[in-house]
Design a protein around this motif. Structure first.
Motif, PDB file in Angstrom:
ATOM      1  N   ASN A 173      37.244  45.161  29.369  1.00 23.30           N
ATOM      2  CA  ASN A 173      36.340  45.779  30.446  1.00 23.30           C
ATOM      3  C   ASN A 173      36.275  45.088  31.741  1.00 23.30           C
ATOM      4  O   ASN A 173      36.212  45.625  32.799  1.00 23.30           O
ATOM      5  CB  ASN A 173      34.654  45.481  29.734  1.00 23.30           C
ATOM      6  N   SER A 174      36.741  43.871  31.877  1.00 23.18           N
ATOM      7  CA  SER A 174      36.755  43.100  32.977  1.00 23.18           C
ATOM      8  C   SER A 174      38.047  43.546  33.433  1.00 23.18           C
ATOM      9  O   SER A 174      38.213  43.788  34.667  1.00 23.18           O
ATOM     10  CB  SER A 174      36.889  41.554  32.766  1.00 23.18           C
ATOM     11  N   LEU A 175      39.122  43.720  32.733  1.00 23.13           N
ATOM     12  CA  LEU A 175      40.344  44.374  33.552  1.00 23.13           C
ATOM     13  C   LEU A 175      40.183  45.661  34.069  1.00 23.13           C
ATOM     14  O   LEU A 175      40.683  45.943  35.099  1.00 23.13           O
ATOM     15  CB  LEU A 175      41.501  44.249  32.415  1.00 23.13           C
ATOM     16  N   ILE A 176      39.545  46.452  33.026  1.00 23.21           N
ATOM     17  CA  ILE A 176      39.240  47.799  33.812  1.00 23.21           C
ATOM     18  C   ILE A 176      38.370  47.962  34.937  1.00 23.21           C
ATOM     19  O   ILE A 176      38.727  48.748  36.096  1.00 23.21           O
ATOM     20  CB  ILE A 176      38.787  48.803  32.494  1.00 23.21           C
ATOM     21  N   LEU A 207      30.496  41.834  37.954  1.00 23.15           N
ATOM     22  CA  LEU A 207      31.351  40.869  36.983  1.00 23.15           C
ATOM     23  C   LEU A 207      30.209  40.099  36.418  1.00 23.15           C
ATOM     24  O   LEU A 207      30.601  39.474  34.974  1.00 23.15           O
ATOM     25  CB  LEU A 207      32.325  39.904  37.731  1.00 23.15           C
ATOM     26  N   LEU A 208      29.160  39.559  37.058  1.00 21.02           N
ATOM     27  CA  LEU A 208      28.105  38.816  36.188  1.00 21.02           C
ATOM     28  C   LEU A 208      27.492  39.430  35.183  1.00 21.02           C
ATOM     29  O   LEU A 208      27.242  38.910  34.078  1.00 21.02           O
ATOM     30  CB  LEU A 208      26.696  38.477  37.307  1.00 21.02           C
ATOM     31  N   ASN A 209      27.516  41.057  35.268  1.00 16.70           N
ATOM     32  CA  ASN A 209      26.755  41.758  34.268  1.00 16.70           C
ATOM     33  C   ASN A 209      27.688  41.661  33.022  1.00 16.70           C
ATOM     34  O   ASN A 209      27.501  42.257  31.804  1.00 16.70           O
ATOM     35  CB  ASN A 209      26.381  42.899  34.632  1.00 16.70           C
ATOM     36  N   ILE A 210      29.186  41.820  33.307  1.00 19.05           N
ATOM     37  CA  ILE A 210      30.063  41.883  32.413  1.00 19.05           C
ATOM     38  C   ILE A 210      30.659  40.839  31.467  1.00 19.05           C
ATOM     39  O   ILE A 210      30.529  40.825  30.374  1.00 19.05           O
ATOM     40  CB  ILE A 210      31.533  42.490  33.085  1.00 19.05           C
ATOM     41  N   TYR A 266      44.035  36.671  35.867  1.00 15.54           N
ATOM     42  CA  TYR A 266      44.685  38.204  35.785  1.00 15.54           C
ATOM     43  C   TYR A 266      43.685  39.367  36.274  1.00 15.54           C
ATOM     44  O   TYR A 266      44.344  40.467  36.419  1.00 15.54           O
ATOM     45  CB  TYR A 266      44.725  38.777  34.239  1.00 15.54           C
ATOM     46  N   GLU A 267      42.329  38.934  36.650  1.00 15.77           N
ATOM     47  CA  GLU A 267      41.625  40.076  37.278  1.00 15.77           C
ATOM     48  C   GLU A 267      41.977  40.453  38.840  1.00 15.77           C
ATOM     49  O   GLU A 267      41.954  41.393  39.275  1.00 15.77           O
ATOM     50  CB  GLU A 267      40.271  39.590  37.438  1.00 15.77           C
ATOM     51  N   MET A 295      44.782  42.634  38.672  1.00 12.25           N
ATOM     52  CA  MET A 295      44.394  43.997  38.280  1.00 12.25           C
ATOM     53  C   MET A 295      43.957  44.592  39.632  1.00 12.25           C
ATOM     54  O   MET A 295      43.969  45.684  40.185  1.00 12.25           O
ATOM     55  CB  MET A 295      43.492  43.974  37.287  1.00 12.25           C
ATOM     56  N   ILE A 296      43.046  43.716  40.496  1.00 14.94           N
ATOM     57  CA  ILE A 296      42.576  44.420  41.743  1.00 14.94           C
ATOM     58  C   ILE A 296      43.697  44.633  42.763  1.00 14.94           C
ATOM     59  O   ILE A 296      43.643  45.591  43.287  1.00 14.94           O
ATOM     60  CB  ILE A 296      41.440  43.063  42.307  1.00 14.94           C
ATOM     61  N   ILE A 297      44.684  43.726  42.825  1.00 10.82           N
ATOM     62  CA  ILE A 297      45.650  43.944  43.581  1.00 10.82           C
ATOM     63  C   ILE A 297      46.684  45.266  43.064  1.00 10.82           C
ATOM     64  O   ILE A 297      47.127  46.017  44.114  1.00 10.82           O
ATOM     65  CB  ILE A 297      46.661  42.985  43.612  1.00 10.82           C
ATOM     66  N   LEU A 298      46.740  45.337  41.802  1.00 12.46           N
ATOM     67  CA  LEU A 298      47.344  46.288  41.171  1.00 12.46           C
ATOM     68  C   LEU A 298      46.736  47.888  41.636  1.00 12.46           C
ATOM     69  O   LEU A 298      47.228  48.968  41.856  1.00 12.46           O
ATOM     70  CB  LEU A 298      47.747  46.225  39.742  1.00 12.46           C
ATOM     71  N   GLY A 299      45.463  47.652  41.340  1.00 13.52           N
ATOM     72  CA  GLY A 299      44.746  48.955  41.715  1.00 13.52           C
ATOM     73  C   GLY A 299      44.860  49.519  43.149  1.00 13.52           C
ATOM     74  O   GLY A 299      44.542  50.387  43.505  1.00 13.52           O
ATOM     75  N   PHE A 300      44.758  48.428  44.265  1.00 20.20           N
ATOM     76  CA  PHE A 300      44.697  48.376  45.279  1.00 20.20           C
ATOM     77  C   PHE A 300      46.084  49.272  45.795  1.00 20.20           C
ATOM     78  O   PHE A 300      46.391  50.234  46.525  1.00 20.20           O
ATOM     79  CB  PHE A 300      44.575  47.255  46.186  1.00 20.20           C
ATOM     80  N   TYR A 301      47.184  48.617  45.334  1.00 21.35           N
ATOM     81  CA  TYR A 301      48.678  49.076  45.315  1.00 21.35           C
ATOM     82  C   TYR A 301      48.729  50.506  44.818  1.00 21.35           C
ATOM     83  O   TYR A 301      49.419  51.453  45.526  1.00 21.35           O
ATOM     84  CB  TYR A 301      49.566  48.223  44.727  1.00 21.35           C
ATOM     85  N   ILE A 302      48.206  50.957  43.610  1.00 22.79           N
ATOM     86  CA  ILE A 302      48.553  52.271  43.036  1.00 22.79           C
ATOM     87  C   ILE A 302      47.575  53.308  43.715  1.00 22.79           C
ATOM     88  O   ILE A 302      47.976  54.252  44.140  1.00 22.79           O
ATOM     89  CB  ILE A 302      47.972  52.265  41.739  1.00 22.79           C
TER      90      ILE A 302
END
Length: 94
Positions: A8-11, A58-61, A69-70, A73-80
């Motif tokens: 869930n954190s990664l997604i 993120l506090l709720n998750i 690694y989070e 994933m933020i950088i990967l989402g930004f790049y995509i």
């Protein structure tokens, strides 16, 4: 940390990277405003609100435990998101 919380954190981090990229595209108009005070305040508010939103969700998750690694994933989402946006622009021009 359980596997389902990690997934869930990664997604969420990936989706936030996409959201952050779109948010910065909106901020682009503020950055190139002619008044310097609007640039400074606008950029500060956009970045501050983005970080605040990220950590509140993120506090709720996962109790706001941040792992490297989070960030990846933020950088990967930004790049995509940028890749997709550029392909759409390129396709519209042709």
């Amino acid at each position: 940390m359980p596997l389902n919380i990690q997934i869930n954190s990664l997604i969420f981090s990936f989706a936030f990277g996409i959201f952050f990229s779109l948010f910065l595209d909106l901020n682009y108009k503020i950055i190139y405003n002619s008044k310097k005070i609007i640039k400074i305040i606008g950029t500060f508010l956009v970045i501050f609100s983005s970080v605040l939103i990220y950590f509140i969700i993120l506090l709720n998750i996962n109790n706001a435990t941040f792992h490297p690694y989070e960030l990846i994933m933020i950088i990967l989402g930004f790049y995509i998101e940028n890749l997709i946006k550029n392909k759409i622009k390129k396709h519209k021009c042709t």
